[in-house]
Write an enzyme that holds these catalytic residues in place. Structure first.
Site, PDB file in Angstrom:
ATOM      1  N   LYS A   1       7.702 -40.253  35.741  1.00 12.73           N
ATOM      2  CA  LYS A   1       7.453 -41.770  35.440  1.00 12.73           C
ATOM      3  C   LYS A   1       8.129 -42.731  36.556  1.00 12.73           C
ATOM      4  O   LYS A   1       8.944 -42.106  37.119  1.00 12.73           O
ATOM      5  CB  LYS A   1       8.164 -41.826  34.076  1.00 12.73           C
ATOM      6  CG  LYS A   1       7.097 -41.686  32.881  1.00 12.73           C
ATOM      7  CD  LYS A   1       7.588 -41.712  31.478  1.00 12.73           C
ATOM      8  CE  LYS A   1       6.470 -41.117  30.634  1.00 12.73           C
ATOM      9  NZ  LYS A   1       6.844 -41.056  29.134  1.00 12.73           N
TER      10      LYS A   1
ATOM     11  N   ARG B   1       7.891 -32.730  27.547  1.00  7.34           N
ATOM     12  CA  ARG B   1       6.477 -33.058  27.950  1.00  7.34           C
ATOM     13  C   ARG B   1       6.474 -33.054  29.298  1.00  7.34           C
ATOM     14  O   ARG B   1       7.245 -33.880  30.133  1.00  7.34           O
ATOM     15  CB  ARG B   1       5.910 -34.147  27.301  1.00  7.34           C
ATOM     16  CG  ARG B   1       4.574 -34.622  27.361  1.00  7.34           C
ATOM     17  CD  ARG B   1       4.055 -35.804  26.696  1.00  7.34           C
ATOM     18  NE  ARG B   1       2.766 -36.244  26.801  1.00  7.34           N
ATOM     19  CZ  ARG B   1       2.285 -36.969  27.699  1.00  7.34           C
ATOM     20  NH1 ARG B   1       3.251 -37.387  28.819  1.00  7.34           N
ATOM     21  NH2 ARG B   1       1.167 -37.307  28.041  1.00  7.34           N
TER      22      ARG B   1
HETATM   23  C1  7PM Z   1       3.980 -44.955  31.566  1.00  7.65           C
HETATM   24  C2  7PM Z   1       4.378 -44.696  30.335  1.00  7.65           C
HETATM   25  C3  7PM Z   1       3.371 -44.279  32.452  1.00  7.65           C
HETATM   26  C4  7PM Z   1       3.872 -43.362  29.880  1.00  7.65           C
HETATM   27  C5  7PM Z   1       2.667 -43.105  32.033  1.00  7.65           C
HETATM   28  C6  7PM Z   1       2.979 -42.598  30.711  1.00  7.65           C
HETATM   29  C7  7PM Z   1       4.746 -39.981  26.588  1.00  7.65           C
HETATM   30  C8  7PM Z   1       3.624 -39.707  25.905  1.00  7.65           C
HETATM   31  C9  7PM Z   1       2.924 -40.666  27.808  1.00  7.65           C
HETATM   32  C10 7PM Z   1       6.010 -39.361  26.215  1.00  7.65           C
HETATM   33  C11 7PM Z   1       4.587 -38.902  24.047  1.00  7.65           C
HETATM   34  C12 7PM Z   1       2.659 -40.054  30.920  1.00  7.65           C
HETATM   35  C13 7PM Z   1       2.383 -41.447  30.377  1.00  7.65           C
HETATM   36  N1  7PM Z   1       4.282 -40.356  27.844  1.00  7.65           N
HETATM   37  N2  7PM Z   1       3.447 -39.115  24.575  1.00  7.65           N
HETATM   38  N3  7PM Z   1       2.513 -40.016  26.477  1.00  7.65           N
HETATM   39  N4  7PM Z   1       5.854 -39.289  24.774  1.00  7.65           N
HETATM   40  N5  7PM Z   1       4.948 -38.477  22.923  1.00  7.65           N
HETATM   41  O1  7PM Z   1       3.522 -39.718  31.684  1.00  7.65           O
HETATM   42  O2  7PM Z   1       6.944 -39.727  26.810  1.00  7.65           O
HETATM   43  O3  7PM Z   1       1.664 -39.327  30.933  1.00  7.65           O
HETATM   44  S1  7PM Z   1       1.747 -41.189  28.826  1.00  7.65           S
END
Ligand code: 7PM
Length: 279
Positions: free
Chosen positions: A222, A256
């Site tokens: 991130k 994750r």
């Molecule tokens: C900004 C925010 C950029 C999130 C990319 C992302 C999560 C998720 C994602 C999390 C759960 C990524 C994402 N992040 N679902 N989906 N928890 N439950 O890194 O932290 O893929 S999307």
């Protein structure tokens, strides 16, 4: 404490489990377009399983800040073939969607957990579905929507606000007929949070144990890691691993991650060391 998702159960204490990320999208921020082809997506899922992922999170809609929503038919076409192909592989599948109709088809195709980053903001249909199917549910905190969450996140105290969100949503979910055993909580790193908010949440993960639910943390690649340490999205593995080990040592049960092999090995090493602690 126990977590139940359809036929699958995990009894805690249990070694932290890695949830491998499978983005079947053309535009995800760190691996967009790589796994849009169902065959390639399937192969990547098998690779993550072989590397030790305990769950695969399959998503057909990008949730990066500012991303445009995807039509239901498009999302279905991306995720269902992959979930069907994975069905015989005995790896627990989580469907990453905000749409109850997509979640329903995904559960019918073999998914057992719903990762609903919207936390059923719009309506209760998602919870009714989870209750009906006995599926697992990830309750994630987000301020705003994926379209506007990056604009100006504001909190008096991010830790207490996220904790209050969990308390209130856990009550609503139970009222919708979902057993608490089906729910894991997730502070939603990067979802309507700036770097300071993300760090404060990580620093205080212990506060969320009061909810008596397993926790999921997703910090992998991130942007706050890049902001703090420098480096683009391909150079965030050390920072991502640091967040994962911190989370594991602070009671988090599910991590994750994109880089499954590295994350699993790091957690196994920590486990080996931890087992030998003397009183
Ligand atoms: C900004 C925010 C950029 C999130 C990319 C992302 C999560 C998720 C994602 C999390 C759960 C990524 C994402 N992040 N679902 N989906 N928890 N439950 O890194 O932290 O893929 S999307």
């Amino acid at each position: 404490m126990i977590f139940r998702a359809c036929h699958w159960k995990v009894q805690f204490p249990h070694a932290p489990m890695v949830m491998g990320i499978l983005n079947v999208t053309p535009d995800s921020f760190s691996d967009g377009g790589q796994f849009l082809d169902p065959k390639q997506a399937f192969e990547h899922a098998l690779q993550m399983r072989d590397e030790g992922a305990g769950i695969i999170d399959v998503g057909g809609e990008s949730t990066r800040p500012g991303a445009e929503p995807v039509a239901e038919s498009v999302e279905l076409k991306r995720v269902i073939p992959v979930i069907e192909a994975l069905r015989e592989q005995k790896v627990p599948i989580c469907i990453d969607t905000q749409k109850p109709a997509v979640a329903r088809e995904a559960l019918a195709a073999g998914a057992i957990i719903v990762n609903d980053i919207a936390a059923a903001r719009e309506d209760r249909e998602m919870w009714e579905l989870v209750a009906e199917k006995g599926a697992g549910y990830i309750l994630m905190h987000m301020q705003g929507s994926p379209q506007d969450m990056a604009k100006h996140p504001t909190y008096e105290n991010v830790v207490t606000e996220v904790s209050e969100f969990f308390a209130s949503r856990l009550r609503d979910i139970a009222a919708a007929g979902v057993s608490p055993d089906q729910v894991m909580i997730d502070p939603g790193i990067g979802f309507g949070k700036n770097s300071e908010h993300n760090l404060q949440l990580l620093a205080n993960l212990g506060h969320f144990t009061i909810h008596q639910r397993p926790m999921l943390v997703g910090a992998s690649r991130k942007s706050f890691i890049g902001k703090l340490l420098g480096g683009d999205v391909t150079a965030r593995l050390p920072g991502s691993l640091a967040c994962a080990v911190w989370a594991a040592l602070n009671g988090v049960q599910f991590i994750r991650a994109h880089d499954v092999a590295a994350t699993v090995q790091m957690l196994r090493m920590i486990g080996e060391i931890q087992q030998r602690r003397q009183a």
